[in-house]
Design a protein around this motif. Structure first.
Motif, PDB file in Angstrom:
ATOM      1  N   VAL A  85       0.425   5.807   7.020  1.00  0.00           N
ATOM      2  CA  VAL A  85       0.099   6.906   6.111  1.00  0.00           C
ATOM      3  C   VAL A  85      -1.224   6.543   5.449  1.00  0.00           C
ATOM      4  O   VAL A  85      -1.664   5.400   5.549  1.00  0.00           O
ATOM      5  CB  VAL A  85       1.209   7.084   5.041  1.00  0.00           C
ATOM      6  N   GLN A 101      -3.664   4.968   3.154  1.00  0.00           N
ATOM      7  CA  GLN A 101      -3.424   3.814   2.275  1.00  0.00           C
ATOM      8  C   GLN A 101      -4.649   3.523   1.413  1.00  0.00           C
ATOM      9  O   GLN A 101      -5.782   3.667   1.875  1.00  0.00           O
ATOM     10  CB  GLN A 101      -3.103   2.582   3.117  1.00  0.00           C
ATOM     11  N   TYR A 112       0.814  -1.210   0.000  1.00  0.00           N
ATOM     12  CA  TYR A 112       0.000   0.000   0.000  1.00  0.00           C
ATOM     13  C   TYR A 112       0.846   1.257   0.000  1.00  0.00           C
ATOM     14  O   TYR A 112       0.335   2.357   0.015  1.00  0.00           O
ATOM     15  CB  TYR A 112      -0.925  -0.005   1.219  1.00  0.00           C
ATOM     16  N   THR A 113       2.162   1.074   0.035  1.00  0.00           N
ATOM     17  CA  THR A 113       3.065   2.229   0.021  1.00  0.00           C
ATOM     18  C   THR A 113       4.104   2.009  -1.078  1.00  0.00           C
ATOM     19  O   THR A 113       4.319   0.883  -1.505  1.00  0.00           O
ATOM     20  CB  THR A 113       3.799   2.351   1.378  1.00  0.00           C
ATOM     21  N   CYS A 131       7.027   1.588  -1.024  1.00  0.00           N
ATOM     22  CA  CYS A 131       8.226   0.989  -0.456  1.00  0.00           C
ATOM     23  C   CYS A 131       7.750  -0.198   0.353  1.00  0.00           C
ATOM     24  O   CYS A 131       6.554  -0.411   0.500  1.00  0.00           O
ATOM     25  CB  CYS A 131       8.955   1.987   0.438  1.00  0.00           C
ATOM     26  N   CYS A 164       9.852   3.270   5.978  1.00  0.00           N
ATOM     27  CA  CYS A 164       8.648   3.031   5.188  1.00  0.00           C
ATOM     28  C   CYS A 164       7.458   2.882   6.132  1.00  0.00           C
ATOM     29  O   CYS A 164       7.018   1.783   6.426  1.00  0.00           O
ATOM     30  CB  CYS A 164       8.816   1.800   4.326  1.00  0.00           C
ATOM     31  N   GLN A 221       3.785   2.656   7.730  1.00  0.00           N
ATOM     32  CA  GLN A 221       2.543   2.132   7.185  1.00  0.00           C
ATOM     33  C   GLN A 221       1.329   2.925   7.695  1.00  0.00           C
ATOM     34  O   GLN A 221       0.216   2.685   7.271  1.00  0.00           O
ATOM     35  CB  GLN A 221       2.388   0.656   7.554  1.00  0.00           C
ATOM     36  N   ASN A 266       1.203   8.902  -1.861  1.00  0.00           N
ATOM     37  CA  ASN A 266      -0.062   8.194  -1.697  1.00  0.00           C
ATOM     38  C   ASN A 266      -1.259   9.116  -1.878  1.00  0.00           C
ATOM     39  O   ASN A 266      -2.265   8.744  -2.461  1.00  0.00           O
ATOM     40  CB  ASN A 266      -0.112   7.521  -0.324  1.00  0.00           C
ATOM     41  N   ARG A 278       8.532   9.973   5.350  1.00  0.00           N
ATOM     42  CA  ARG A 278       7.113  10.016   5.662  1.00  0.00           C
ATOM     43  C   ARG A 278       6.409  11.068   4.808  1.00  0.00           C
ATOM     44  O   ARG A 278       5.351  10.802   4.225  1.00  0.00           O
ATOM     45  CB  ARG A 278       6.926  10.326   7.160  1.00  0.00           C
ATOM     46  N   ILE A 281       6.243   9.803   1.175  1.00  0.00           N
ATOM     47  CA  ILE A 281       5.307   8.692   0.966  1.00  0.00           C
ATOM     48  C   ILE A 281       3.874   9.187   1.107  1.00  0.00           C
ATOM     49  O   ILE A 281       2.989   8.803   0.323  1.00  0.00           O
ATOM     50  CB  ILE A 281       5.634   7.564   1.962  1.00  0.00           C
ATOM     51  N   THR A 282       3.654  10.081   2.063  1.00  0.00           N
ATOM     52  CA  THR A 282       2.320  10.634   2.217  1.00  0.00           C
ATOM     53  C   THR A 282       1.895  11.359   0.948  1.00  0.00           C
ATOM     54  O   THR A 282       0.799  11.176   0.412  1.00  0.00           O
ATOM     55  CB  THR A 282       2.285  11.602   3.419  1.00  0.00           C
TER      56      THR A 282
END
Ligand SMILES: Nc1ncnc2c1ncn2[C@@H]1O[C@H](COP(=O)(O)OP(=O)(O)OP(=O)(O)O)[C@@H](O)[C@H]1O
Ligand SMILES: Nc1ncnc2c1ncn2[C@@H]1O[C@H](COP(=O)(O)OP(=O)(O)OP(=O)(O)O)[C@@H](O)[C@H]1O
Ligand SMILES: [Mg+2]
Ligand SMILES: [Mg+2]
Lengths: 305, 622, 297, 501
Positions: free
Chosen positions: D327, D329, D313-314, D316, D323, D325, D461, D454, D457-458
């Motif tokens: 965040v 998703q 879901y990310t 990475c 990485c 999780q 996503n 973070r 990735i945020t």
């Protein structure tokens, strides 16, 4: 005769050049060799390195012109992938395919011709039907599928033969069977229909009126005439199988020209492909030329020219 | 065929066949090809079999060696050869003892009767080696001997030649030599000269006659050409639809034919003397029928003009009109004297020239592969000729002299290298295809190749009109039907496919197609040489009739001098691309000046009335 | 000589007794034709009769066995594939695609090969030599290789695959058409058309091609079988019909991964392919046997 | 197909050769000049690098290095051991290490991995016999990882070639490899076969452990089904990368062991958010999100990927440093997907081309899932050269890609390469994202890196620049008597294999 040879040589060259140009154009249009060559990464730095290494940064036309120029000097270039002169690459891969091609030709001839003769000798007999059914069956079985079935049965289940590879003669048995039987239907049908035609010819009636019957009639009067067209088809088969055993070589993990060709497409190895197409065309023209010679030897009518 | 009505007096014949019956399984049922046939050949005797195509001549001959086609069943009450019972021999026995040994066989097609991939020598010698009658070397020597005997120059060298290096006549000589290698007692020759030029035909027939006499062989000679049989045979059997309808000594069958069929055949033959020009020939209507099973009555009844009711229900018995002369006819009494040929038509007037060719030259370049210099072949060399309205000009000449090339040039199918062709006052080269089609048309030799199998009869005849502009479909259809009526094709066949027509019918269609554009000139290239005499007569009659009615000009190309004599007003003789002699037909036929013309005339076989052998019969009948 | 005449004038001249009628009497033609017809009917009617969606996946129900297996059931008579799609529905739908490939590719091949062959055979000389050169190039070129590059280049779709296979399968047509044209060109009826004023093009179209139809059909039947197999081989190499279109070749190639566990995934489409191709070939064999002897009548 | 029961095989001798199969051609032995996973496997066998990634901790530990120190963030001093020898018997010295990296940094070097070093290394020098000093252009948190995965050492002078441009021949070691690893090369036929044997001079206390199998042969068998057949027939003892279906069915015959492990390779879709290929529905973040939400990753993994696969879901892997999780998703929500599509104006449907060069079955499942929310996608499965060409010519706008992070458990091994400016997979052109991902390679401070990751990735996503799908499974087929352990970083370490006695 010399004229004829020269003419054939020129034809071979023209065919080879035309086919290589088509290959070059098609490949450059459909794939990017640099992107193909880097393998597991798409890091632009790496791709750039590859372009630099191989000089792919120049336009395709320039590269083709260069290739021609070097060809004129007898240099076929170096493989992008194996980084060896392509002729060396060819020399490494050719023996496997040559062996395979000749063995499968042998299989074809040994299976197809006798079957065809038996079928033609008595059309509509049980033999004839059996042969035609076999031909239809073989023709309808995809090569790769038959290959896997053979592997599972003969190599895995019975353990008689190795599964894959190309090191020993035993390795060649299954692939040659597969590749050979692939052309059995055509050759068998041709032998059969050719012989049936010949058996209806006037000179066969003459021979029968002289007292020939049965096998002697076939052997002494019909076979040579009937096999004339078969020789040509066998030549085309041989010419094709030298370049076209891709699927078989993949299934049996053999390192021949077919595999090389397939990998070269997958990796965008244009020089190797160019070389393959060029040599295949030459081989093809050469093989058909030999078939012509053989036919001329068999058929006095052709001998005149 | 019994040589005498008295059964007790049977002598040992060389070949003695009695009650021969051949049935052939075909997809449409079993065909009765030969029925109740008796045949005897004495040693040293030549028996001829004549009859229209499909009457069973070849099957009869092949049955002796049992070389029948697949699906044929043979039964006979007796089949003896030289005292041996052929019926008791199996395939291997026949092959070993009879074929090629006691019986030699000469086939019709010299072009294909020899295996193209083996040398002449091998194909000669193998006959002896196969039968173990000689060693390899002896066989080879005998081969040379035989080649010499059949008149091939340089026999030693020719042993190494391949069939394609020989001419048709030479090939036929090789086939004869091969058949004679083992000194057979019986020689069977099935149409040995049909595919050959007249001059060569004469040579081959003379050769066969000589050999037969010299080797004291029996000979079974099959031909559809009555004149050929007349010249060579001692006795003649006339076959029709699988039966022998009449058998007699050669002399009496031509002098005194009894069976209506035999009479029909003889009447259909045009005469050679040129006096009969333009006369209507007698014809036999219809074609040979095929029987599935034994017919109830006379096989000829369908086509016989004197047939009565019993003819269709009662099988005629053999009737002996003279010693050795038997026929199967119920109405012998109704037959009068042989129908005399009708009186010649009055002299016709000719009009303006429709075609003028001057100085036409055509050379072919023959590439010999590679860069070797092309050789030139002059097929036409300054040919000039004129055809007038209503006139028939015949062109004769040996094979390869350029007749067909000339025809192609006159039709505009090929452009001459030099010279000009004017048709109807216009230069041919300046005309468009459809325009040309309104002026000249053509009729071919081979009725089977001349119709497109994919078009029905009506469409085939309409086709030239389809290519013309300015006619709507209804008009074209109407015109096609009208022309088909004019050539006498029955209405029910107007929409038949070519495969359903007989050769004569096809030729009618071809003529209709030539007529449909209303041309001034029709070129006929061998229009009847592929047809039976009876059909030939029908076609010749049709052409004559059309010529009269429509004032057509005909350019007739043919080998057959009898046809020429019958049809032509003027004759042009060609040799090697040149016209060597031309003039009035009667004059040329009676007093030829050029040597080639004389040879041609001499080679043409004639019926006994004209033949020299008439004077000194050499028959030896029992 | 006027050859064997079976009193032809006697039969009513309505139908065309050409090779076709003889062909219909041939055992191979009947059997092969029956098989082909069967599959055509399946292809047309099958998806209506068995209306399960061939694309509908059910990942939870993947690789279900066929009914003859103890665990099979009638909801999926031939089981499901690796994505849980109904094999029977895919087989029937695949019949459409495989037949389309067979006939489509053979048709394209025919178009190319017959055109070239008729031109070469009819005009001869320089045209013939030029076309002969093209033929030599085509024969000398590894076909698979061409196919792969072409399919990369054009975007892969059923139509592309048909086009590419068609473009690779025209040599036999060319060879056959060329020699047949050479033969027919010599025949008198062609000359008659010329005399009637027809142009070359018109002669080819209306005199030569109609008479080639039977030979072409024979080649067509063989090429159709070959094309279906070629698609299977391309699928094996990963450049065949794009999924999810269920061509039989693709079904075999996809089922290969589970060949041991679920042999039916390979055997079912394999058998279908085999039966169809064998049928087509039998039809071709029969047609050739029926048409060849005495091609003139 | 029924199989005969396994033929009774006598216990294998401890030093019996092991035959391993690769699917693709092995073209070179020089890992510097290759990017293939197979070459990483071989390199681990025949080379020792300065460091080694410990399969348990996934952290670099010294291998040729005895110790290291970083006097300042831009300097790395590595002291090397004195008991390491090359396969020709010569000891590995600092000069060899320096030579290796100096050569890589030479401007004319065309080796494929040379460019990657030039990004962060400025120069290398020897400080003493045993100490090498690396000068960095910028602080590199992954320096030791790089020196583990690609930091092998070659003997001095290996690449020198006065005739070659720049005096360096990058191909010099393609066929004749002198390494310092546990195995040495016996013979190599490029594209065909490699034979290696245990190097007796290998030190016993290496973190790699002492090799057990005496000899290994590597064969190329392109077709997976043939590979499986070979394993069943006993002709091949170790193979990896086969589809789960094949592995399971072969194992069910009892003629081989199946093994699956995580792979550290993630598969994902890249949509054309930046409009590189022109204006398109995918420019709309709602559409991208809808596509992502419409995918039931759990189902795909459970039914199709199986083995060691996991839903992703990310952008990475959870196993990687940095990485998170927690965040936002894209969990499966077809209703929301439909709503988003309707909102974006595609209620009546949407047509797409999805390009891919592998993972056919899962992607077919994705296409089918999209179909049920009204997105009509056409899966264009081509070979990667064709796809890469289309990608580089901007003629596609949605494609499948995968990334194995070279087995490095750190987001720095994936995010910068994928989302950095100018990367071929940069289809977002988001100015806000560049500094975040590039920062990951410029700071060594762990907290700062976590924060950067973070945010990145945020952002990814939220904008759905990627549609992550799943972590691949790594499948193996092994001879029944082969003992082999696989770490969950997806990197096969074949020197750990041994015959079960
Ligand atoms: N192979 C065959 N199949 C079927 N019927 C045949 C076959 N051969 C001959 N016939 C039939 O037998 C009959 C006699 O044929 P045959 O060949 O003996 O005639 P012919 O008198 O020699 O004719 P021609 O002058 O044309 O050579 C024909 O009407 C034909 O229908
Ligand atoms: N297309 C051609 N190319 C080369 N030579 C040709 C061609 N057509 C005819 N010839 C040659 O021209 C000569 C005359 O041929 P033509 O066909 O006109 O003879 P013909 O008198 O009709 O013979 P036949 O009586 O056998 O039909 C022959 O030597 C032939 O070989
Ligand atoms: Mg006959
Ligand atoms: Mg002629």
């Amino acid at each position: 005769m010399w004229n004829f040879l020269l003419q054939r040589a020129l034809l071979a060259l023209a065919v080879a050049l035309a086919t290589s140009a088509v290959t070059f154009a098609l490949l450059n249009l459909s794939i990017d060799p640099a992107a193909a060559l880097v393998g597991d990464t798409d890091d632009p730095l790496v791709v750039e390195q590859v372009r630099k290494q191989l000089g792919l940064d120049r336009p395709a036309t320039v590269r083709y012109a260069e290739w021609l120029q070097r060809l004129a000097a007898g240099d076929l270039g170096e493989s992008y992938v194996l980084r060896q002169p392509v002729l060396e690459v060819f020399a490494q891969h050719a023996p496997v395919t040559l062996k395979l091609a000749f063995l499968s030709l042998l299989v074809t001839v040994l299976v197809a011709v006798p079957l065809g003769i038996a079928a033609a000798a008595r059309p509509d007999s049980a033999w004839d039907r059996l042969s035609l059914t076999l031909a239809a069956a073989l023709q309808a079985s995809p090569n790769f599928w038959l290959g896997l079935v053979f592997i599972l049965f003969f190599a895995v289940h019975l353990g008689w033969l190795p599964v894959s590879g190309d090191q020993t003669w035993a390795n060649f048995v299954l692939p040659a069977l597969i590749l050979g039987t692939a052309s059995v239907p055509n050759v068998m049908r041709l032998t059969r229909s050719g012989l049936i035609d010949v058996l209806q010819a006037d000179f066969i009636r003459t021979a029968r009126a002289k007292g020939y019957t049965g096998w002697a009639l076939l052997r002494r009067h019909a076979l040579r005439n009937a096999l004339l067209p078969v020789v040509g088809v066998l030549a085309v088969t041989l010419g094709n199988s030298l370049g076209g055993s891709m699927v078989t070589e993949v299934v049996f993990a053999m390192n021949g020209l077919g595999r090389l060709a397939l990998n070269s497409v997958l990796t965008g190895d244009i020089p190797t492909l160019q070389m393959l197409v060029l040599l295949m065309a030459l081989v093809f023209v050469g093989v058909t030329f030999m078939a012509d010679l053989l036919n001329a030897w068999l058929d006095p009518r052709i001998r005149v020219n | 065929m019994r040589s005498s009505p008295a059964p007790g007096s049977r002598t040992m014949a060389l070949l003695d066949i009695e009650g021969l019956r051949i049935d052939i399984d075909t997809p449409s049922g079993s065909v009765s090809a030969v029925r109740d046939l008796d045949l005897r050949v004495e040693a040293g005797e030549c028996v001829g079999i004549v009859g229209e195509s499909g009457s069973g001549k070849s099957l009869t001959a092949l049955s002796v060696l049992r070389l029948l086609p697949r699906g044929a069943r043979l039964t006979a009450t007796r089949m003896n050869l030289d005292g041996e019972d052929l019926l008791a021999l199996d395939e291997a026995g026949l092959a070993r003892r009879v074929r090629g040994r006691k019986v030699g066989f000469v086939f019709q097609e010299p072009m294909t009767a020899l295996n193209p991939v083996y040398s002449v020598g091998r194909q000669l010698a193998e006959t002896m080696q196969l039968h173990g009658t000689a060693t390899r070397r002896e066989a080879w020597r005998r081969g040379i001997e035989m080649l010499e005997r059949v008149g091939i120059p340089d026999p030693q060298g020719r042993m190494h030649a391949y069939p394609h290096e020989l001419s048709g006549g030479q090939r036929q000589r090789v086939v004869i030599a091969a058949a004679l290698m083992n000194r057979p007692a019986l020689l069977i020759a099935d149409e040995p000269t049909t595919a050959l030029d007249v001059t060569i035909q004469a040579q081959i027939m003379a050769l066969l006659a000589d050999l037969q006499r010299e080797l004291r062989m029996g000979m079974l000679l099959i031909s559809h050409n009555l004149a050929v049989v007349a010249a060579a045979a001692d006795r003649v059997a006339v076959m029709y639809a699988g039966e022998v309808v009449e058998t007699a000594p050669a002399r009496s069958i031509f002098a005194d034919p009894r069976h209506p069929y035999t009479r029909g055949l003889l009447g259909a033959l045009p005469g050679l003397d040129g006096t009969g020009t333009g006369a209507v020939l007698t014809t036999i209507p219809g074609v040979v029928a095929t029987y599935h099973g034994t017919p109830a009555g006379c096989v000829f009844a369908e086509r016989c003009d004197i047939a009565a009711a019993p003819c269709r229900t009662t099988r005629p018995p053999e009737t002996w009109s003279a010693p050795g002369h038997a026929s199967r006819c119920l109405r012998l009494d109704a037959i009068g004297a042989p129908a005399a040929q009708a009186a010649p038509r009055p002299e016709r007037s000719v009009g303006e020239p429709v075609l003028v060719a001057s100085g036409v030259t055509r050379t072919y370049r023959q590439r010999r592969g590679g860069w070797r210099r092309a050789t030139e072949l002059t097929a036409l060399d300054g040919v000039s000729l004129t055809v007038r309205a209503g006139e028939t000009l015949a062109i004769v000449g040996e094979s390869g002299c350029g007749k067909s090339t000339l025809a192609r040039v006159l039709l505009g199918l090929e452009r001459p290298d030099d010279g000009s062709v004017v048709v109807g006052g216009e230069y041919l080269s300046a005309l468009s295809g459809p325009a040309r089609a309104r002026l000249v048309q053509l009729v071919f030799q081979d009725p089977f190749g001349s119709l497109n199998p994919a078009r029905d009869v009506h469409a085939a005849v309409r086709h030239p009109l389809d290519l013309q502009r300015g006619l709507d479909l209804a008009e074209r259809n109407a015109r096609a039907s009208e022309v088909l009526d004019r050539v006498g094709l029955p209405r029910r066949l107007h929409h038949a496919w070519p495969g359903q027509l007989s050769g004569g019918q096809r030729q009618r269609v071809a003529i209709a197609r030539a007529l449909v554009t209303g041309p001034a000139l029709i070129v006929c290239d061998e229009p009847t040489s592929a047809l039976d005499v009876s059909v030939q007569a029908q076609i010749l009659n049709l052409l004559l009739e059309l010529r009269e009615r429509e004032r057509l000009s005909l350019l007739l190309i043919t080998h057959d001098l009898a046809v020429v004599a019958h049809m032509a007003d003027r004759i042009a003789v060609m040799q090697q691309g040149r016209i060597v002699e031309s003039g009035d037909a009667r004059q040329i036929l009676q007093a030829p000046r050029h040597t080639y013309t004389r040879t041609l005339l001499a080679a043409t076989p004639r019926l006994p009335a004209h033949a020299a052998r008439e004077a000194q019969p050499r028959m030896a009948l029992a | 000589m006027e050859s064997v005449m079976n009193n032809p004038a006697a039969n009513a001249a309505t139908a065309r007794p050409t090779a076709w009628r003889r062909a219909l009497r041939n055992r191979n033609v009947r059997l092969g034709g029956g098989v082909v017809l069967f599959w055509i009917v399946c292809a047309i009617a099958g998806p209506w009769v068995w209306s399960t969606d061939p694309f509908q996946q059910s990942l939870a129900a993947r690789m279900l066995p066929a009914v003859w297996d103890a665990r099979g059931n009638w909801a999926h008579p031939l089981g499901t594939d690796h994505l849980g799609r109904d094999v029977l529905a895919r087989l029937l739908h695949g019949a459409r695609i495989s037949l389309a490939i067979g006939f489509g590719a053979a048709g394209i091949g025919a178009l190319i090969g017959v055109t070239l062959g008729a031109c070469a055979g009819f005009h001869g000389g320089r045209t013939d030599r030029a076309i002969g050169f093209v033929l030599a190039c085509k024969l000398a070129m590894p076909g698979m290789l061409l196919a792969m590059s072409l399919i990369y280049f054009l975007s892969p779709s059923v139509l592309t695959v048909i086009a590419v296979i068609g473009m690779l399968h025209w040599t036999l047509y060319l060879i056959v058409t060329r020699s047949a044209t050479q033969r027919i060109r010599q025949l008198d009826y062609v000359r008659a058309s010329r005399v009637a004023g027809a142009s070359s093009g018109r002669i080819i179209v209306s005199d030569i091609l109609p008479n080639l139809s039977s030979v072409i059909l024979v080649v067509f039947s063989f090429e159709a079988g070959a094309a279906i197999l070629a698609e299977a081989a391309l699928s094996f190499l990963g450049v065949g019909v794009p999924s999810p279109n269920p061509s039989w070749g693709l079904m075999i190639a996809e089922g290969k991964a589970a060949m041991l566990l679920r042999p039916s995934l390979v055997i079912v489409p394999g058998t279908a392919l085999f039966v169809l191709v064998a049928g087509i070939n039998m039809l071709g064999d029969g047609l050739r046997d029926a048409i060849q002897p005495g091609a003139r009548e | 197909m029924t199989m005969a029961p396994e033929r009774a095989s006598a216990a294998r001798a401890p030093d019996a050769p092991l035959v391993a199969a690769f699917t693709r051609e092995l073209l070179t032995l020089d890992n510097f000049n290759s990017t293939s996973r197979d070459n990483e496997i071989i390199s681990l066998l025949i080379d020792d690098a300065l460091f080694y990634i410990d399969p348990q901790t996934k952290q670099p530990v010294p291998l040729i290095a005895a110790s290291y120190a970083m006097p300042d963030p831009l300097t790395l001093d590595v002291t090397i051991r004195d008991d390491v020898t090359f396969h020709d018997g010569r000891p590995v010295e600092a000069a060899d290490v320096a030579y290796t990296f100096q050569t890589l940094l030479k401007p004319g070097n065309t080796a494929l991995k040379a460019g990657a070093f030039a990004l962060w290394l400025a120069s290398v020098e020897t400080v003493s016999d045993k100490v090498v000093r690396f000068h960095m252009k910028q602080p590199n948190p992954l320096a030791l990882h790089s020196l583990s995965t690609a930091g092998r050492v070659v003997p001095r002078g290996t690449y020198d070639d006065p005739d070659a441009p720049g005096g360096i021949n990058a191909q010099a070691q393609a066929n004749r490899m002198i390494g310092a690893g546990p195995y040495r090369v016996v013979s190599f036929l490029p594209g065909r076969e490699l034979v290696i044997e245990r190097y007796d001079g290998y030190r016993s206390d290496s973190p790699k452990g002492a090799p057990s199998v005496a000899r290994m042969q590597f064969r190329i068998i392109p077709d997976p089904a043939t590979q499986a057949a070979e394993v069943m027939a006993g002709g091949v003892h170790w193979t990896y990368g086969l589809p789960t279906d094949i592995v399971e069915e072969v194992a069910s015959t009892g003629r081989a062991q199946a093994m699956s492990s995580p792979s550290m390779r993630i598969g994902y879709l890249i949509p054309d958010a930046a409009g590189r290929a022109g204006e398109h529905a995918l420019r709309d973040p709602r559409v991208r999100e809808a596509l992502s939400l419409a995918i039931d990753r759990d189902l795909i993994v459970k039914q199709l990927v199986r083995g060691g696969g996991k839903p992703a879901y990310t952008p990475c892997l959870p196993a990687q440093f940095g990485c998170p999780q927690d965040v936002p998703q894209p969990h499966y929500d077809p209703a929301r997907a439909k709503a988003l599509l309707a909102e974006a104006g595609y209620a009546s449907g949407l047509r797409l081309d999805l390009w891919a060069s592998r993972e056919k079955e899962p992607l077919e499942a994705v296409v089918e899932m999209w179909r049920s929310v009204g997105v009509n996608a056409n899966l264009r499965l081509v070979k990667s050269p064709a796809m890469n060409k289309a990608r580089d010519e901007n003629s596609l706008n949605l494609y499948f890609e995968n990334n194995g992070s070279v087995g490095i458990a750190d987001v720095g091994a994936i995010l910068p390469g994928q989302f950095g400016r100018g990367a071929p997979s940069d289809w977002h052109h988001d100015e806000a994202l560049y500094p975040l991902v590039e920062g990951l390679l410029q700071t060594t401070d762990a907290q700062e890196r976590l924060a950067l990751a973070r945010s990145a990735i945020t952002r990814i996503n939220e904008q759905t620049y990627w549609i992550p799908l799943y972590e691949f499974t790594q499948n193996f087929l092994l001879a029944p008597d082969l003992e082999y352990v696989q770490s969950d970083d997806g990197m096969p370490r074949l020197f750990l294999a041994r015959w079960r006695q």
